[in-house]
Scaffold this active site. Structure first.
Site, PDB file in Angstrom:
ATOM      1  N   ASP A  65      -1.193  -1.041   6.004  1.00 33.46           N
ATOM      2  CA  ASP A  65      -1.408  -0.546   7.369  1.00 33.46           C
ATOM      3  C   ASP A  65      -2.827  -0.094   7.639  1.00 33.46           C
ATOM      4  O   ASP A  65      -3.120   0.378   8.729  1.00 33.46           O
ATOM      5  CB  ASP A  65      -0.460   0.620   7.655  1.00 33.46           C
ATOM      6  CG  ASP A  65      -0.891   1.897   6.942  1.00 33.46           C
ATOM      7  OD1 ASP A  65      -1.514   1.781   5.874  1.00 33.46           O
ATOM      8  OD2 ASP A  65      -0.604   2.996   7.461  1.00 33.46           O
ATOM      9  N   ASP A 100       0.861  -1.167   0.000  1.00 35.24           N
ATOM     10  CA  ASP A 100       0.000   0.000   0.000  1.00 35.24           C
ATOM     11  C   ASP A 100       0.909   1.232   0.000  1.00 35.24           C
ATOM     12  O   ASP A 100       2.095   1.121   0.318  1.00 35.24           O
ATOM     13  CB  ASP A 100      -0.896  -0.024   1.237  1.00 35.24           C
ATOM     14  CG  ASP A 100      -1.855   1.146   1.272  1.00 35.24           C
ATOM     15  OD1 ASP A 100      -2.421   1.467   0.220  1.00 35.24           O
ATOM     16  OD2 ASP A 100      -2.028   1.738   2.350  1.00 35.24           O
ATOM     17  N   ASP A 119      -6.568  -2.820   3.911  1.00 39.59           N
ATOM     18  CA  ASP A 119      -5.572  -3.849   3.606  1.00 39.59           C
ATOM     19  C   ASP A 119      -5.867  -5.174   4.304  1.00 39.59           C
ATOM     20  O   ASP A 119      -5.242  -6.189   3.984  1.00 39.59           O
ATOM     21  CB  ASP A 119      -4.171  -3.376   4.035  1.00 39.59           C
ATOM     22  CG  ASP A 119      -3.767  -2.086   3.344  1.00 39.59           C
ATOM     23  OD1 ASP A 119      -4.055  -1.959   2.148  1.00 39.59           O
ATOM     24  OD2 ASP A 119      -3.181  -1.223   4.005  1.00 39.59           O
TER      25      ASP A 119
END
Length: 775
Positions: free
Chosen positions: A663, A464, A667
């Protein structure tokens, strides 16, 4: 004589009412449970229904509970972590591998098996101490057996060991029996056979010593092996407790997800009044109020008001998203500063949050722990050992010297004792425990064993952007003066406008202004224009801070500054304009800076042959700007949670081994679905709990360290499994009597037990080498 009888009301004469909570028909009398609401009396069947009514009287009085229908409590079901096809209505053990079944969906209820096994472990360990002292005391100069006599020592050992065998080890024997009944031999087969063999052999040696030949008499009697049986039980319990504690934590991810939804929602009644109702009573079509700071309770659409919502927990987008009438809102996102009225569109299991919970739960059940390696070996090893013991018994009985039966029993027992895999129960937990400690020293937290096994084989990393490659907190990167105004003054004016705002961009500007040292100014006649910016009067002149649309609305020509703004946007930054009076005075650039270690980490990952893909909910321009700086192989922008998981599924179908680093809540499904989930320690709790590996401080270099640790740990576990079997496998032919024709000697059960213990020591010593792995 005439008799008069007083008439008593019958059941048919008693007035009845319908319980508004559960729908039952109840007696409507003055002594039954009842309450008044809006001038009407409601009767209840129990205190529980009355309590529920009091929490949301309008809902139940309006008949909404009947409309929704009463839903029976879902039956808790249990499955095997290694064999998800096994589904049971009650807890127990897997009929295939013997592992304890766990709930399909975790709950806050304590693990009864963990508590039970912990108690059995401590009691077994406590009993093992005096048993070892009785049998091994002479090695340290305390010959207890010689002091009290061999006979008394054997009886004492029998009294100490019997409760452990018959009570503490009962779960092991049950699993061993199930493995035989289901024709699925595993480590429990050998453990139960080995413990039983050691105990039964010792029973015979204690109470019928005369059946043994003189060769088996040492120190005045036949040696017993109660301590071997009890130590095996204690050591296996240690491994089981470590495993159960780790497995209990796997449900924390789902619990963390469920905790994101608020427990109540503020319902707006048709008369305009508002109150907080339990979340489970919210139905499709309900009108709800979102106050500043509230978490959105369900998925819905905005009816009235304007505000900005922090959707970073679901989309990964670092900046709040403006919402107005007609815009969709998602459960668990946070309303920042305005008041909204929304209509519930999806509730309960239909919400995006509930679907994410379902995906995380499903992904977790689809993976097998590394202990499967031991069971796969056991599937061959166990029946082989049993067969060798039987063959040894038959051969000695048919061809051995007299007393042939005694030699046959002794050789078969020696085979089972030397093959008992006490080290097998330690091979994985000890390595994982040691590796977890070493990883923690290097900022790499390991939650489950399979993460390390799979990490060694990963060839593709999906990351990410926000909070993973970047800091996750916007900062002011550029201040460009377009007029004859000092930079410090520009910052001072912008700070006066943004002071008191909770917007992340405001925080970045205020922090920069504080460091800039400009004069503090106060703003009056403040006005926030949703989706455009803010304006006020400062030092008796109008000042505005916002986007290009706001500048145009004020009649200012932003074209001369757009070239500068476009250049900033190409670098992944957000441009903000400052107007003072009728003059466009400056441009600010705010960005989420890339972490200092990210570029080096990606270079090292490339050097290890890993492909790096960035999948983010952020916009295309920002995502590509960051990727270009870092040399990332592939970019996926504007990605929703479902799309991240779909990307992983597609790459896996191509044969790739996937690690996912992130995080945010968005996700969580991808972290759980990937071969290895890697959470940045600075992110959301649910991301941390959904991952097998967590990097403390969010340092991406931790992925490089985690890969080194994974390879070292997997190699160590394979070595442990070798040690767990090698000594025993080499000793089996000797225990069976293969050397007797050449040397005239049989391997006594004492030597067999020593070899068995040595394999455990070897496993432990080898595992401790992981403490010195260079990461």
């Amino acid at each position: 004589m005439e008799h008069h009888h007083k008439a008593h009301p019958t059941a048919a004469d008693t007035p009845t009412a319908t319980d508004p909570v559960c729908g039952m028909t109840v007696a409507a009398t003055s002594i039954s449970r009842h309450t008044e609401y809006s001038g009407k009396t409601f009767h209840f069947c129990s205190e529980g229904c009355e309590t529920k009514f009091d929490t949301d009287p309008w809902f139940y009085a309006a008949g909404r509970a009947v409309e929704r229908g009463t839903v029976a409590a879902a039956q808790v079901q249990y499955t095997c972590p290694m064999h998800p096809e096994i589904i049971r209505d009650e807890p127990g053990s897997c009929p295939i591998c013997g592992m304890a079944l766990e709930a399909l969906l975790p709950s806050d209820a304590p693990s009864h098996e963990l508590a039970d096994f912990t108690r059995r472990m401590w009691i077994s360990a406590a009993v093992a101490v005096p048993l070892i002292a009785l049998t091994m005391g002479q090695l340290v100069g305390i010959p207890l057996r010689d002091w009290i006599g061999h006979g008394a020592a054997s009886i004492t050992e029998f009294v100490l060991a019997t409760p452990i065998i018959l009570w503490a080890a009962l779960p092991f024997f049950r699993r061993g029996r199930e493995s035989l009944v289901n024709r699925s031999p595993n480590m429990w087969t050998l453990i139960s056979l080995g413990v039983a063999a050691a105990y039964l052999y010792s029973l015979v040696a204690t109470f019928l010593p005369g059946v043994f030949p003189d060769e088996y008499r040492m120190g005045g009697g036949v040696g017993t092996y109660y301590e071997a049986a009890v130590v095996i039980i204690a050591l296996v319990f240690v491994g089981q407790v470590l495993e159960l504690r780790a497995r209990e934590r796997t449900g924390d991810a789902i619990r963390a997800l469920l905790d994101l939804a608020p427990k109540t929602a503020r319902r707006i009644l048709p008369n305009g009044s508002e109150y907080d109702a339990p979340l489970e009573n919210i139905m499709t079509g309900d009108r709800l109020r979102l106050r500043p700071g509230d978490a959105v309770p369900v998925d819905g659409v905005v009816l009235e008001g304007r505000s900005s919502l922090d959707e970073s927990m679901l989309t990964g987008e670092s900046l709040p998203v403006e919402k107005g009438p007609g815009d969709a809102v998602t459960g668990a996102t946070i309303n920042k500063n305005g008041s909204l009225a929304i209509e519930a569109r999806k509730v309960g299991a239909d919400t995006v949050l509930a679907q994410i919970v379902a995906m995380v739960s499903s992904a977790r059940r689809s993976r097998a722990p590394i202990q499967g390696m031991a069971d796969r070996v056991s599937a061959i090893f166990v029946p082989s050992v049993v067969m060798i013991a039987i063959i040894a018994f038959v051969v000695w009985l048919a061809f051995g010297p007299e007393p042939a039966l005694v030699f046959a029993i002794a050789s078969a027992v020696s085979v089972l004792i030397i093959a008992c895999p006490c080290a097998l129960g330690l091979a994985t937990p000890i390595s994982i425990t040691t590796a977890a400690g070493r990883g923690a020293q290097a900022g790499v937290l390991v939650k489950d064993a399979e993460a390390l096994e799979r990490m060694a084989a990963v060839d593709t990393l999906i990351v990410d952007k926000t909070g993973t490659l970047t800091m996750g907190k916007p900062v002011l990167t550029d201040t460009i003066a377009l007029a004859d105004i000092a930079v410090a003054d520009l910052l001072s004016l912008a700070a006066a406008l943004e002071r008191g705002s909770e917007h992340p961009l405001a925080e970045a500007i205020l922090e920069a202004a504080t460091l800039g040292g400009g004069p503090r100014r106060d703003a009056v006649e403040f006005e926030a224009i949703t989706g455009k910016g803010v304006r006020a009067r400062i030092d008796d002149q109008p000042v505005a801070l916002g986007n290009a649309a706001m500048m145009q609305e004020m009649g200012l020509d932003a074209a001369p500054a757009e070239a500068k703004a476009d250049k900033l946007r190409e670098e992944g930054k957000t441009a903000i304009f400052l107007a003072v009076g009728d003059l466009l005075a400056g441009v600010f650039a705010v960005a989420d800076p890339i972490k200092s270690s990210t570029a080096q980490a990606i270079r090292e990952l490339h050097a290890q042959g890993m492909r790096v893909i960035m999948a983010t909910g952020d916009n295309e321009r920002t995502a590509h700007a960051v990727a270009a700086k870092l040399g990332i192989d592939e970019v996926r922008a504007n990605v929703l949670p479902e799309a991240k998981k779909e990307l992983i599924d597609r790459l896996r179908s191509e044969g790739r081994k996937i690690a996912m680093a992130g995080d945010g809540v968005n996700d969580a499904p991808a972290l759980a679905a990937a071969d290895v989930g890697i959470a940045m320690g600075t992110g959301a709790d649910v991301a941390v709990e959904s991952a097998g590996i967590t990097l403390l401080g969010g340092d991406l270099m931790g992925i490089v360290r985690a890969r080194k640790l994974a390879r070292a740990t997997l190699r160590n576990i394979k070595q442990n499994l070798f040690f767990a079997f090698a000594y025993n496998a080499l000793g089996i032919p000797v225990a069976a009597g293969l050397l007797y024709p050449l040397t005239g000697m049989l391997l006594s059960p004492m030597i067999a037990a020593a070899a068995m213990s040595f394999s455990s020591v070897s496993v432990i010593m080898n595992s401790l080498r992981l403490r010195r792995v260079v990461l």
